[in-house]
Write a protein that holds these residues in place. Structure first.
Motif: not given
Ligand SMILES: Nc1ncnc2c1ncn2[C@@H]1O[C@H](COP(=O)(O)OP(=O)(O)OP(=O)(O)O)[C@@H](O)[C@H]1O
Ligand SMILES: [Mg+2]
Length: 144
Positions: A50, A54, A58, A83, A88, A91, A94, A108-112, A132
């Protein structure tokens, strides 16, 4: 006072989705070698994938590779994914998703959230323009 040197492996990966599997295989091999059980290896594998996804989707810095750093300590594995993308600043703020009322239209929106759920300790440093770093720790013992 002498500090024990931890073994460390660093990968530099092209910003392309097809290379996430290389990181997944590498972390599986490292965690397996350290003696993690299958369940924890699965957690680490999903969380690290994940973070890499990202960085690729992103981070959006096509010329630059992103870096994955594996630090093997006696009782834990630390994986840092960094990276040089757009960063962001929100971050760290969230919110956890409301799993009972997921909006299936908006993907989306589940990775973190997944990374925070599967790893024992997660730290994110992200700034506009300077990219990041996400640092994830998994302990070997049961009391975490
Ligand atoms: N490496 C990164 N660089 C810049 N922004 C990021 C990075 N990682 C995450 N973000 C921002 O944080 C948001 C949340 O990330 P998260 O992984 O939780 O969800 P997602 O990537 O949008 O969707 P999903 O992971 O469920 O496919 C992203 O939409 C993006 O705006
Ligand atoms: Mg994501």
């Amino acid at each position: 006072m002498s500090k024990k040197n931890n073994d460390e492996i660093k990968l530099s990966i092209p910003n392309k989705p097809e290379y996430v599997s290389v990181v997944r295989l590498t972390v599986t091999s490292i965690a397996n070698r350290m003696g993690f059980d299958i369940e924890k290896i699965e957690d680490i594998k999903v969380a690290v994938a994940e973070a890499c996804t990202n960085a690729i989707t992103h981070g959006k810095n096509e010329e630059d590779n992103f870096l994955v750093d594996f630090i093997m300590e006696e009782d834990k594995l630390v994986v840092n994914v960094s990276d040089n993308g757009r960063g962001c600043t929100t971050l760290n703020e969230i919110k956890n998703p409301d799993l009972d009322h997921l909006n299936h239209e908006k993907e989306g929106g589940l990775g973190i959230f997944i990374i925070r759920s599967l790893m024992d300790n997660v730290q994110i440093i992200s700034n506009h323009g300077s990219g990041t770093i996400i640092s994830m720790t998994k302990y070997m013992g049961e009391d975490h």
